[in-house]
Enzyme design. Sequence first.
Site, PDB file in Angstrom:
ATOM      1  CE1 TYR A 189       1.224   0.090   4.363  1.00  0.00           C
ATOM      2  CE2 TYR A 189       0.022   2.150   4.220  1.00  0.00           C
ATOM      3  CZ  TYR A 189       0.917   1.341   4.872  1.00  0.00           C
ATOM      4  OH  TYR A 189       1.514   1.766   6.025  1.00  0.00           O
TER       5      TYR A 189
ATOM      6  CD  GLU B  15      10.325   1.952  10.046  1.00  0.00           C
ATOM      7  OE1 GLU B  15      10.147   2.917   9.287  1.00  0.00           O
ATOM      8  OE2 GLU B  15      10.301   0.767   9.658  1.00  0.00           O
TER       9      GLU B  15
ATOM     10  CE  LYS C 172       3.486   3.579   3.199  1.00  0.00           C
ATOM     11  NZ  LYS C 172       3.534   3.455   4.652  1.00  0.00           N
TER      12      LYS C 172
HETATM   13  N1  PDD Z   1       3.177   5.336   7.174  1.00  0.00           N
HETATM   14  N2  PDD Z   1       7.843   4.084   8.667  1.00  0.00           N
HETATM   15  C1  PDD Z   1       6.710   3.354   8.672  1.00  0.00           C
HETATM   16  C2  PDD Z   1       6.705   2.026   9.330  1.00  0.00           C
HETATM   17  C3  PDD Z   1       5.552   3.863   8.050  1.00  0.00           C
HETATM   18  O1  PDD Z   1       4.431   3.130   8.044  1.00  0.00           O
HETATM   19  C4  PDD Z   1       5.603   5.151   7.447  1.00  0.00           C
HETATM   20  C5  PDD Z   1       4.415   5.746   6.757  1.00  0.00           C
HETATM   21  C6  PDD Z   1       6.797   5.872   7.486  1.00  0.00           C
HETATM   22  C7  PDD Z   1       6.941   7.225   6.835  1.00  0.00           C
HETATM   23  O2  PDD Z   1       6.859   7.135   5.429  1.00  0.00           O
HETATM   24  P1  PDD Z   1       6.391   8.353   4.523  1.00  0.00           P
HETATM   25  O3  PDD Z   1       7.187   9.537   4.930  1.00  0.00           O
HETATM   26  O4  PDD Z   1       6.702   7.918   3.147  1.00  0.00           O
HETATM   27  O5  PDD Z   1       4.916   8.564   4.766  1.00  0.00           O
HETATM   28  C8  PDD Z   1       7.910   5.297   8.090  1.00  0.00           C
HETATM   29  C9  PDD Z   1       2.007   5.798   6.463  1.00  0.00           C
HETATM   30  C10 PDD Z   1       1.753   7.252   6.628  1.00  0.00           C
HETATM   31  C11 PDD Z   1       0.834   4.924   6.847  1.00  0.00           C
HETATM   32  O6  PDD Z   1       1.055   3.861   7.380  1.00  0.00           O
HETATM   33  O7  PDD Z   1      -0.299   5.279   6.531  1.00  0.00           O
END
Ligand code: PDD
Length: 290
Positions: free
Chosen positions: A36, A187, A154
Amino acid sequence: MIVFPMLAYVNGHFVPRDEARVSVYDHGYLYGDGIYETMRAYGGNIFLLNRHLSRLKLSADAISLTLPLPLEKIGSALIESLTVNKLREAYIRIQISRGPGEIGLDPALCPAPTMVILVKPFKDYPAELYENGVAVAVVKTRRNHPLAQDPAIKSTNFLNNILAKIESLKAGAYEGIMLNWKGYVAEGTISNIFTVKKGVLHTPHLDTGILEGITRDLVLLLAKRSKVRVQESLMRTSDLYRADECFITNTTLEVMPVTSVDGNQVGSGIPGPVTKKLINAYRNEVQRHV
Ligand code: PDD
């Protein structure tokens, strides 16, 4: 006020959100087998759309999933999801799962992936969170080992993050910070983490086993542009405790100050100057694109 019923995109069709359905045999449902992206639209434009599409492709390749449409067409479906719902400030989630198939792990059981796009009006986070900062807790649940399920993918398979979230909720924290298999800071459950120490911006190196956040990348670029020194490295929990400043990033939060880690005040307990500079630099960058 008329509440506009949102339309969800399911495999090429827009349907009222309450009527949107996927099969219980979908391997996304059975096994968490899918990928996703979460995006944010400002003024009708999806911010960094091409970056999100590239990462979607990386995730798809990493799980041997053939995308149901070429990337340009996926981009068009995302934009159409905004227009049919008349949304300008929006939260957007695209999810592509392995699709329906007999029970069993073999992806070949699923000839057609399922593609769903869900949108909703973006609800601003309370301004006070940016003014005062949030509390985070370092949780016991470790981030997946990159050789088990690589955090760079992701994936909709989110149990690792959910276990961490349950812990952080119990600790009364806004976000849970996971360590990697070796005990280095990795993270958050849905965010990347940064600290500032003696004017230098630090964030865990990608080799720590994290998602390469699109917001993380942009913040690193903006910091370099603002002449802030940047170091991607291995970080310890003690580095979080001793930081002058700390913040988390993601697509929807943008740059969110952290003023407490495991109940310890960060720096002077209020968002620091580098954090504020990056919050503003990020918002200016968004305005430049809109
Ligand atoms: N989540 N680390 C994890 C585990 C994440 O799920 C996300 C983002 C990030 C940050 O990624 P980005 O800057 O590309 O949004 C780091 C999204 C927002 C979510 O789960 O909906």
